[in-house]
Design an enzyme around this catalytic site. Structure first.
Site, PDB file in Angstrom:
ATOM      1  N   CYS A  42      -8.725  -8.632  -2.521  1.00  0.00           N
ATOM      2  CA  CYS A  42      -9.919  -8.280  -3.636  1.00  0.00           C
ATOM      3  C   CYS A  42      -9.918  -9.005  -4.911  1.00  0.00           C
ATOM      4  CB  CYS A  42      -9.891  -6.859  -3.532  1.00  0.00           C
ATOM      5  SG  CYS A  42     -11.285  -6.158  -4.741  1.00  0.00           S
ATOM      6  N   ASP A  44     -10.193  -7.945  -7.424  1.00  0.00           N
ATOM      7  CA  ASP A  44      -9.649  -6.877  -8.671  1.00  0.00           C
ATOM      8  C   ASP A  44      -8.544  -7.466  -9.363  1.00  0.00           C
ATOM      9  OD1 ASP A  44      -8.229  -4.553  -9.717  1.00  0.00           O
ATOM     10  OD2 ASP A  44      -9.565  -3.515  -8.669  1.00  0.00           O
ATOM     11  N   ARG A  46      -6.426  -6.123 -10.855  1.00  0.00           N
ATOM     12  CA  ARG A  46      -5.025  -5.378 -10.584  1.00  0.00           C
ATOM     13  C   ARG A  46      -4.156  -5.767  -9.447  1.00  0.00           C
ATOM     14  NH1 ARG A  46      -7.979   0.365 -11.248  1.00  0.00           N
ATOM     15  NH2 ARG A  46      -9.249  -0.871  -9.899  1.00  0.00           N
ATOM     16  N   HIS A  98      -7.226  -2.806  -0.965  1.00  0.00           N
ATOM     17  CA  HIS A  98      -6.143  -1.934  -2.001  1.00  0.00           C
ATOM     18  C   HIS A  98      -6.953  -0.527  -2.069  1.00  0.00           C
ATOM     19  CE1 HIS A  98      -8.773  -2.296  -5.462  1.00  0.00           C
ATOM     20  NE2 HIS A  98      -9.329  -3.362  -5.161  1.00  0.00           N
ATOM     21  N   CYS A 101     -10.301   0.799  -4.547  1.00  0.00           N
ATOM     22  CA  CYS A 101     -11.090  -0.380  -4.615  1.00  0.00           C
ATOM     23  C   CYS A 101     -12.653  -0.176  -5.054  1.00  0.00           C
ATOM     24  CB  CYS A 101     -11.211  -1.044  -3.413  1.00  0.00           C
ATOM     25  SG  CYS A 101     -12.436  -2.607  -3.363  1.00  0.00           S
TER      26      CYS A 101
END
Ligand code: CO
Length: 218
Positions: A42, A44, A46, A98, A101
């Protein structure tokens, strides 16, 4: 005007520190990359690939998009996959979802988010296909977490059906596909146990992986 000069400063310090601890690191890496892994994760902020699996530059080839989706007509993802498998000869391709998400959560909502809703329609397709599994969960967070896992299962199945992976298996190139999920709250990766290394295995593993979600609990 806001500046990104601080990023360049950080970069100078980082490059100097790496070079000091491992003289010649960048020069060696510049000559050749030989990663064994392709990470499809992803976007993302993080879930940064190298940091999460504690690998140096040069060790993992990376493709990231919102909600780690492998779409059969996405030539960006397919080009990365083809280069990684055919040219770099990676041995492992991992789809890494994750929990928590935002893309998965948005796909479960009715509200509009703009253009990205078209991309997230792929995740909504996954949710529709597995509505029976998702509907038995009462909590919205549980539904989202289960969908995060189901999405990884589906994307690994999509990977297995690409001509790139199919051709690699046919000519005996040993490439393994894996499905992993990352916990934002503890920094841990979990193997979803859906790894496959052949077309036959992929055909067998998919229904079993979905069946295994029947008694899903957080
Ligand atoms: Co995400």
């Amino acid at each position: 005007m806001p500046s990104i000069e601080h990023l360049l400063e950080r970069n100078r310090a980082w490059a100097a520190a790496v070079e000091a601890s491992r003289p010649g690191f960048f020069r060696r890496l510049a000559a050749q990359q030989t990663p064994k892994y392709l990470w499809i994760g992803c976007a993302d902020s993080r879930v940064p690939a190298n940091e999460v699996i504690d690998l140096d530059p040069g060790e993992v080839f990376v493709h990231r998009n919102v909600a780690n989706v492998v779409v059969h007509t996405d030539f960006n993802c397919l080009a990365v996959l083809q280069y990684a498998v055919d040219v770099l000869k990676v041995e492992h391709v991992m789809v890494v979802g994750h929990y928590g998400c935002g893309g998965i959560k948005a796909a479960l909502e009715d509200s509009a988010h703009g253009l990205i809703d078209n991309w997230l329609a792929h995740v909504q397709d996954v949710a529709s296909r597995h509505a029976a599994l998702l509907d038995r969960l009462a909590s919205r967070d549980d539904k989202a977490d289960l969908l995060c896992e189901l999405n990884v299962v589906e994307q690994v199945a999509n990977l297995a059906r690409t001509t790139i992976v199919q051709d690699a298996w046919r000519r005996g190139h040993p490439v393994e596909l894996h499905g992993l999920i990352y916990g934002l709250v503890d920094g841990r990766l979990k193997d979803l146990g859906i790894g496959v290394a052949s077309a036959a295995e992929a055909a067998q593993r998919y229904p079993a992986a979905i069946e295994a979600k029947r008694g899903w609990k957080r």
